[in-house]
Scaffold this motif. Sequence first.
Motif, PDB file in Angstrom:
ATOM      1  N   ARG A  36       0.810  -1.229   0.000  1.00  0.00           N
ATOM      2  CA  ARG A  36       0.000   0.000   0.000  1.00  0.00           C
ATOM      3  C   ARG A  36       0.838   1.270   0.000  1.00  0.00           C
ATOM      4  N   TYR A  37       2.144   1.159   0.015  1.00  0.00           N
ATOM      5  CA  TYR A  37       2.999   2.328   0.189  1.00  0.00           C
ATOM      6  C   TYR A  37       3.784   2.659  -1.080  1.00  0.00           C
ATOM      7  N   ARG A  38       4.379   3.844  -1.081  1.00  0.00           N
ATOM      8  CA  ARG A  38       5.396   4.258  -2.058  1.00  0.00           C
ATOM      9  C   ARG A  38       6.683   4.521  -1.279  1.00  0.00           C
ATOM     10  N   LEU A  39       7.819   4.430  -1.952  1.00  0.00           N
ATOM     11  CA  LEU A  39       9.085   4.586  -1.244  1.00  0.00           C
ATOM     12  C   LEU A  39       9.205   5.955  -0.586  1.00  0.00           C
ATOM     13  N   ILE A  40       8.647   6.976  -1.216  1.00  0.00           N
ATOM     14  CA  ILE A  40       8.776   8.318  -0.650  1.00  0.00           C
ATOM     15  C   ILE A  40       7.992   8.449   0.654  1.00  0.00           C
ATOM     16  N   ASP A  41       7.018   7.568   0.889  1.00  0.00           N
ATOM     17  CA  ASP A  41       6.255   7.620   2.137  1.00  0.00           C
ATOM     18  C   ASP A  41       7.160   7.503   3.352  1.00  0.00           C
ATOM     19  N   PHE A  42       8.210   6.694   3.248  1.00  0.00           N
ATOM     20  CA  PHE A  42       9.082   6.460   4.391  1.00  0.00           C
ATOM     21  C   PHE A  42       9.946   7.684   4.687  1.00  0.00           C
ATOM     22  N   VAL A  43      10.427   8.334   3.640  1.00  0.00           N
ATOM     23  CA  VAL A  43      11.221   9.555   3.839  1.00  0.00           C
ATOM     24  C   VAL A  43      10.362  10.651   4.456  1.00  0.00           C
ATOM     25  N   LEU A  44       9.195  10.886   3.870  1.00  0.00           N
ATOM     26  CA  LEU A  44       8.316  11.948   4.368  1.00  0.00           C
ATOM     27  C   LEU A  44       7.850  11.659   5.790  1.00  0.00           C
ATOM     28  N   SER A  45       7.500  10.408   6.071  1.00  0.00           N
ATOM     29  CA  SER A  45       7.040  10.054   7.416  1.00  0.00           C
ATOM     30  C   SER A  45       8.150  10.221   8.438  1.00  0.00           C
ATOM     31  N   ASN A  46       9.381   9.825   8.087  1.00  0.00           N
ATOM     32  CA  ASN A  46      10.513  10.005   8.999  1.00  0.00           C
ATOM     33  C   ASN A  46      10.718  11.477   9.330  1.00  0.00           C
ATOM     34  N   LEU A  47      10.558  12.338   8.336  1.00  0.00           N
ATOM     35  CA  LEU A  47      10.749  13.771   8.555  1.00  0.00           C
ATOM     36  C   LEU A  47       9.659  14.343   9.458  1.00  0.00           C
ATOM     37  N   VAL A  48       8.393  14.089   9.125  1.00  0.00           N
ATOM     38  CA  VAL A  48       7.311  14.709   9.905  1.00  0.00           C
ATOM     39  C   VAL A  48       7.215  14.100  11.298  1.00  0.00           C
ATOM     40  N   ASN A  49       7.527  12.812  11.439  1.00  0.00           N
ATOM     41  CA  ASN A  49       7.507  12.202  12.771  1.00  0.00           C
ATOM     42  C   ASN A  49       8.582  12.797  13.671  1.00  0.00           C
ATOM     43  N   SER A  50       9.586  13.410  13.061  1.00  0.00           N
ATOM     44  CA  SER A  50      10.672  14.035  13.826  1.00  0.00           C
ATOM     45  C   SER A  50      10.475  15.535  13.979  1.00  0.00           C
ATOM     46  N   GLY A  51       9.317  16.039  13.536  1.00  0.00           N
ATOM     47  CA  GLY A  51       8.987  17.439  13.752  1.00  0.00           C
ATOM     48  C   GLY A  51       9.323  18.386  12.625  1.00  0.00           C
ATOM     49  N   VAL A  52       9.819  17.874  11.487  1.00  0.00           N
ATOM     50  CA  VAL A  52      10.122  18.738  10.335  1.00  0.00           C
ATOM     51  C   VAL A  52       8.813  19.092   9.637  1.00  0.00           C
ATOM     52  N   THR A  53       8.590  20.364   9.383  1.00  0.00           N
ATOM     53  CA  THR A  53       7.318  20.819   8.806  1.00  0.00           C
ATOM     54  C   THR A  53       7.469  21.462   7.429  1.00  0.00           C
ATOM     55  N   LYS A  54       8.691  21.481   6.903  1.00  0.00           N
ATOM     56  CA  LYS A  54       8.904  22.051   5.571  1.00  0.00           C
ATOM     57  C   LYS A  54       9.787  21.110   4.772  1.00  0.00           C
ATOM     58  N   VAL A  55       9.246  20.613   3.644  1.00  0.00           N
ATOM     59  CA  VAL A  55       9.952  19.617   2.848  1.00  0.00           C
ATOM     60  C   VAL A  55       9.852  19.984   1.376  1.00  0.00           C
ATOM     61  N   GLY A  56      10.987  19.994   0.710  1.00  0.00           N
ATOM     62  CA  GLY A  56      11.029  20.181  -0.735  1.00  0.00           C
ATOM     63  C   GLY A  56      11.355  18.856  -1.407  1.00  0.00           C
ATOM     64  N   VAL A  57      10.562  18.478  -2.400  1.00  0.00           N
ATOM     65  CA  VAL A  57      10.784  17.227  -3.127  1.00  0.00           C
ATOM     66  C   VAL A  57      11.270  17.571  -4.529  1.00  0.00           C
TER      67      VAL A  57
END
Length: 372
Positions: A36-57
């Motif tokens: 059910r996932y895409r590889l980018i889900d893990f990167v984005l989830s790791n960032l937001v779970n650690s409190g990062v609120t601004k992400v450029g892809v």
Amino acid sequence: MMPKNVLGIVYSNSYDSCLKDFTQRRTMGSMLYGGRYRLIDFVLSNLVNSGVTKVGVITNSHFRSLMDHVGNGRPWDLARKVDGLYLLPPFNPSNAEHDSSNTVEVLGRISSFIKSCNEKYVLLSDSNFICNIDLSEVFDFHSEKDADITIVYKKGNLPALENMTSLTVDGNGKVTAIAVNPQNKENVNFNTGMVLIRKALLESLVADALSAGATNFEKDILQKNVDHLNIYGYEFTGWGCEIDSVNKYFEANMALLEKDTRKDLFNKDRPIYTKVRNDMPVRYGVNSKVENSLVADGCIIEGTVKNSIIFRGVNIAKGAVVENSIIMQDSVISENVKLNCVIMDKDSVITPNKNLSGDKSYPFIIGKNIVI
């Protein structure tokens, strides 16, 4: 270190060429994984779970699927009036394909975006390393060591990718040497593609490299400055897998059939978020049989499934047997089909009475929208 003082930058096209059978129409970041996932889900989830609120892809090519998946970033709580998710399309269309060796040039293309951000630090990340990591620990480590650059590494065999680096780390965590494409590829400290650096330093190093005609981040920034900057290594000890080939992609999916791997990767304290697809529960036929498999919602299973990953909306008809395979979403497997060690891309159809088999070391690949 305050997480909101960190800007996340994700390379969505990192190492597309190692999965070229699947990335002709999508980026590495939008490659499907785990039902059910895409590889980018893990990167984005790791960032937001650690409190990062601004992400450029960063996107370079074949990013329609990625845009459809990430949208405005809502599944990751990145749909915000302030900060949030930014898709950074190619600013130089003449350079059609992303090459992992031109990372400096890629960063140069988005220099105006980086300059406009107020965050003090930047976390750069590839999208082909699957893991669940608490990045707040990396941020704290970086501050405690007063590091200029922190590289997240893992011990293991060096992935078969271009410009992969191994680190020599002393007892204090300081990187004393960086080898690019080293001869020794077994049991090394390999760079996972996650690098934390001060924004001002990154801008300076990229500008200097571009002015000198350098384009390789690993060689021209990391390796070149190992003796001049305080570069530290943070060891990631959890389960993680670097996707460097079709075989490794197959292994990474099959690893999810092991309970310990699922427990480590899908940590309840740090959830992995993805785009929601509202669908019906799985419907199992009277004579269906499923063993040691992951089956996503929306599937209709009337045949036999063993040791396989079945994505959303797959239809497996009566008499069909699917073993040791990865069947991506909305595919159809007709009556009396036999599949073993097959990777089947989205929206494909296997007509009745076919027998297709690969090997765990060389899976049989069926492309997207293919009818056999």
